[in-house]
Design a protein around this motif. Sequence first.
Motif, PDB file in Angstrom:
ATOM      1  N   THR A   3      75.134  -7.529  38.873  1.00 32.97           N
ATOM      2  CA  THR A   3      76.193  -7.985  39.768  1.00 32.97           C
ATOM      3  C   THR A   3      77.022  -9.042  39.056  1.00 32.97           C
ATOM      4  O   THR A   3      76.485 -10.009  38.538  1.00 32.97           O
ATOM      5  CB  THR A   3      75.585  -8.593  41.050  1.00 32.97           C
ATOM      6  OG1 THR A   3      74.732  -7.629  41.635  1.00 32.97           O
ATOM      7  CG2 THR A   3      76.660  -8.994  42.022  1.00 32.97           C
ATOM      8  N   ALA A   4      78.330  -8.843  39.013  1.00 33.40           N
ATOM      9  CA  ALA A   4      79.213  -9.757  38.285  1.00 33.40           C
ATOM     10  C   ALA A   4      79.587 -10.946  39.162  1.00 33.40           C
ATOM     11  O   ALA A   4      80.552 -10.906  39.902  1.00 33.40           O
ATOM     12  CB  ALA A   4      80.450  -9.014  37.804  1.00 33.40           C
ATOM     13  N   TRP A  65      63.047 -13.285  34.005  1.00 38.74           N
ATOM     14  CA  TRP A  65      63.491 -11.921  33.734  1.00 38.74           C
ATOM     15  C   TRP A  65      64.995 -11.964  33.563  1.00 38.74           C
ATOM     16  O   TRP A  65      65.694 -12.673  34.283  1.00 38.74           O
ATOM     17  CB  TRP A  65      63.143 -10.993  34.902  1.00 38.74           C
ATOM     18  CG  TRP A  65      61.686 -10.950  35.183  1.00 38.74           C
ATOM     19  CD1 TRP A  65      60.763 -10.107  34.632  1.00 38.74           C
ATOM     20  CD2 TRP A  65      60.966 -11.768  36.110  1.00 38.74           C
ATOM     21  NE1 TRP A  65      59.521 -10.378  35.148  1.00 38.74           N
ATOM     22  CE2 TRP A  65      59.616 -11.387  36.050  1.00 38.74           C
ATOM     23  CE3 TRP A  65      61.331 -12.804  36.967  1.00 38.74           C
ATOM     24  CZ2 TRP A  65      58.633 -11.989  36.824  1.00 38.74           C
ATOM     25  CZ3 TRP A  65      60.360 -13.420  37.743  1.00 38.74           C
ATOM     26  CH2 TRP A  65      59.022 -13.003  37.671  1.00 38.74           C
ATOM     27  N   ILE A  66      65.489 -11.186  32.598  1.00 37.57           N
ATOM     28  CA  ILE A  66      66.934 -11.166  32.352  1.00 37.57           C
ATOM     29  C   ILE A  66      67.362  -9.760  31.933  1.00 37.57           C
ATOM     30  O   ILE A  66      66.638  -9.071  31.210  1.00 37.57           O
ATOM     31  CB  ILE A  66      67.349 -12.225  31.305  1.00 37.57           C
ATOM     32  CG1 ILE A  66      68.882 -12.292  31.184  1.00 37.57           C
ATOM     33  CG2 ILE A  66      66.657 -11.992  29.978  1.00 37.57           C
ATOM     34  CD1 ILE A  66      69.381 -13.525  30.448  1.00 37.57           C
ATOM     35  N   VAL A  67      68.527  -9.371  32.404  1.00 39.49           N
ATOM     36  CA  VAL A  67      69.112  -8.074  32.094  1.00 39.49           C
ATOM     37  C   VAL A  67      70.573  -8.303  31.715  1.00 39.49           C
ATOM     38  O   VAL A  67      71.270  -9.083  32.361  1.00 39.49           O
ATOM     39  CB  VAL A  67      69.038  -7.127  33.318  1.00 39.49           C
ATOM     40  CG1 VAL A  67      69.721  -5.809  33.032  1.00 39.49           C
ATOM     41  CG2 VAL A  67      67.599  -6.912  33.749  1.00 39.49           C
ATOM     42  N   ALA A  68      71.002  -7.635  30.664  1.00 40.09           N
ATOM     43  CA  ALA A  68      72.397  -7.710  30.227  1.00 40.09           C
ATOM     44  C   ALA A  68      73.060  -6.356  30.428  1.00 40.09           C
ATOM     45  O   ALA A  68      72.422  -5.317  30.328  1.00 40.09           O
ATOM     46  CB  ALA A  68      72.467  -8.102  28.751  1.00 40.09           C
ATOM     47  N   SER A  69      74.367  -6.394  30.706  1.00 40.99           N
ATOM     48  CA  SER A  69      75.145  -5.159  30.783  1.00 40.99           C
ATOM     49  C   SER A  69      76.551  -5.453  30.287  1.00 40.99           C
ATOM     50  O   SER A  69      76.977  -6.611  30.250  1.00 40.99           O
ATOM     51  CB  SER A  69      75.182  -4.614  32.215  1.00 40.99           C
ATOM     52  OG  SER A  69      75.859  -5.504  33.066  1.00 40.99           O
ATOM     53  N   LEU A  75      80.412  -9.229  28.806  1.00 38.67           N
ATOM     54  CA  LEU A  75      78.965  -9.126  28.986  1.00 38.67           C
ATOM     55  C   LEU A  75      78.577  -9.860  30.269  1.00 38.67           C
ATOM     56  O   LEU A  75      79.004 -10.989  30.497  1.00 38.67           O
ATOM     57  CB  LEU A  75      78.217  -9.754  27.804  1.00 38.67           C
ATOM     58  CG  LEU A  75      78.197  -8.920  26.530  1.00 38.67           C
ATOM     59  CD1 LEU A  75      77.661  -9.737  25.363  1.00 38.67           C
ATOM     60  CD2 LEU A  75      77.343  -7.676  26.724  1.00 38.67           C
ATOM     61  N   ASP A  76      77.799  -9.179  31.087  1.00 39.58           N
ATOM     62  CA  ASP A  76      77.287  -9.777  32.307  1.00 39.58           C
ATOM     63  C   ASP A  76      75.774  -9.879  32.192  1.00 39.58           C
ATOM     64  O   ASP A  76      75.132  -9.049  31.551  1.00 39.58           O
ATOM     65  CB  ASP A  76      77.664  -8.929  33.525  1.00 39.58           C
ATOM     66  CG  ASP A  76      79.147  -9.004  33.819  1.00 39.58           C
ATOM     67  OD1 ASP A  76      79.620 -10.110  34.150  1.00 39.58           O
ATOM     68  OD2 ASP A  76      79.831  -7.972  33.712  1.00 39.58           O
ATOM     69  N   PHE A  77      75.233 -10.897  32.829  1.00 36.16           N
ATOM     70  CA  PHE A  77      73.799 -11.134  32.794  1.00 36.16           C
ATOM     71  C   PHE A  77      73.307 -11.370  34.207  1.00 36.16           C
ATOM     72  O   PHE A  77      73.977 -12.028  35.006  1.00 36.16           O
ATOM     73  CB  PHE A  77      73.470 -12.368  31.939  1.00 36.16           C
ATOM     74  CG  PHE A  77      73.933 -12.250  30.524  1.00 36.16           C
ATOM     75  CD1 PHE A  77      73.128 -11.660  29.561  1.00 36.16           C
ATOM     76  CD2 PHE A  77      75.194 -12.710  30.155  1.00 36.16           C
ATOM     77  CE1 PHE A  77      73.569 -11.536  28.257  1.00 36.16           C
ATOM     78  CE2 PHE A  77      75.643 -12.599  28.846  1.00 36.16           C
ATOM     79  CZ  PHE A  77      74.822 -12.005  27.891  1.00 36.16           C
ATOM     80  N   ALA A  78      72.144 -10.846  34.504  1.00 36.51           N
ATOM     81  CA  ALA A  78      71.440 -11.154  35.751  1.00 36.51           C
ATOM     82  C   ALA A  78      70.080 -11.675  35.336  1.00 36.51           C
ATOM     83  O   ALA A  78      69.463 -11.154  34.407  1.00 36.51           O
ATOM     84  CB  ALA A  78      71.304  -9.908  36.619  1.00 36.51           C
ATOM     85  N   GLY A  98      78.200 -16.092  31.209  1.00 38.78           N
ATOM     86  CA  GLY A  98      78.285 -14.842  31.963  1.00 38.78           C
ATOM     87  C   GLY A  98      79.716 -14.383  32.186  1.00 38.78           C
ATOM     88  O   GLY A  98      80.597 -15.191  32.460  1.00 38.78           O
ATOM     89  N   GLY A  99      79.941 -13.077  32.061  1.00 36.60           N
ATOM     90  CA  GLY A  99      81.256 -12.510  32.292  1.00 36.60           C
ATOM     91  C   GLY A  99      82.259 -12.798  31.196  1.00 36.60           C
ATOM     92  O   GLY A  99      83.460 -12.646  31.390  1.00 36.60           O
TER      93      GLY A  99
END
Length: 146
Positions: A3-4, A65-69, A75-78, A98-99
């Motif tokens: 989610t951005a 926990w971390i996820v990148a997309s 690049l966004d990170f959750a 982020g973003g």
Amino acid sequence: MVTATFPVDPSPADAQRAIAEEFAFFGDWSERYQYLIDLGRKLPEFPDALKTEEHRLHGCQSMVWIVASGDADRLDFAAASDSAIVSGLIYLALRVYGGRSAREIVNTDADYIGDIGLAKHLSPTRNNGLAALLAFIRDRAQRALA
């Protein structure tokens, strides 16, 4: 997948300046820790399905926990943690990085850590975890540029 929510500020430099100003408002570190905890509560919900070993950030005493997309343009990170203070540290890092484009991420040092005196007030294990978080973000940016 991510989610951005970020960026909050127009640039990484603006984010770091805003963080320094916000932390300067507080008189002592007990207030700053409370503010960190409050920031951590602002992190977007992180799906339980992603709280797996594959997405776990090693180097932290707490569970993170971390996820990148995204790609080199954005690049966004959750991320999430089981620790309230670490969640606040995550929020600050995502606010800066982020973003953003991979180039912005790679070219931005985490000056806010020194500017607000964070390194001096975190335990060695939290400092290691913060370094691991920042290394993960930088690594994803370098991979996106490759």
